[in-house]
Write an enzyme that holds these catalytic residues in place. Structure first.
Site, PDB file in Angstrom:
ATOM      1  N   CYS A  11      -6.641  41.493  54.566  1.00 29.88           N
ATOM      2  CA  CYS A  11      -6.159  40.586  53.522  1.00 29.88           C
ATOM      3  C   CYS A  11      -4.718  40.147  53.787  1.00 29.88           C
ATOM      4  CB  CYS A  11      -6.278  41.305  52.171  1.00 29.88           C
ATOM      5  SG  CYS A  11      -5.437  40.505  50.810  1.00 29.88           S
ATOM      6  N   CYS A  64      -2.335  40.555  50.840  1.00 25.84           N
ATOM      7  CA  CYS A  64      -2.022  41.977  50.638  1.00 25.84           C
ATOM      8  C   CYS A  64      -0.846  42.377  51.525  1.00 25.84           C
ATOM      9  CB  CYS A  64      -3.223  42.859  50.986  1.00 25.84           C
ATOM     10  SG  CYS A  64      -4.660  42.594  49.935  1.00 25.84           S
TER      11      CYS A  64
END
Length: 107
Positions: free
Chosen positions: A32, A35
């Site tokens: 991600c 993230c």
């Protein structure tokens, strides 16, 4: 990071639900991009608030059951717990001031 614990299925109850201080739990995944962008933000907030809040992270790929139990549908997601109960959650990458405001409003 001084205050960031990696949470797994094995220690979720101890680290989050039974914590004596409020807990900011970050759900993330290694694939991600947002993230990864949010990691330094969470680390900075953890450092600044180490006396008042516990910051933990959980990889959704390693613990999909916990993510499902907490209603996580996307990453990154941060969830605030107080006295073992979910207080609030926030989905998507956040700037430091947004994350700090989220914590202040919900604790």
């Amino acid at each position: 990071m001084a205050n960031n614990v990696d949470v797994t299925n094995a220690n979720f109850e101890q680290e989050v639900l039974n914590a004596e201080t409020p807990v900011l739990l970050k759900f993330w995944a290694p694939w991600c991009g947002p993230c990864k962008a949010m990691t330094p933000v969470v680390e900075e907030v953890a450092e600044e608030r180490q006396d008042s809040i516990k910051v933990v992270s959980i990889n959704v790929d390693d613990a999909p059951e916990i993510a499902a139990e907490q209603g996580v549908r996307g990453v990154p997601t941060v969830v605030l717990f107080k006295s073992g109960a979910k207080v609030a959650s926030l989905v998507g990458a956040q700037k430091k001031n947004q994350l700090s405001q989220f914590i202040d409003q919900n604790l």
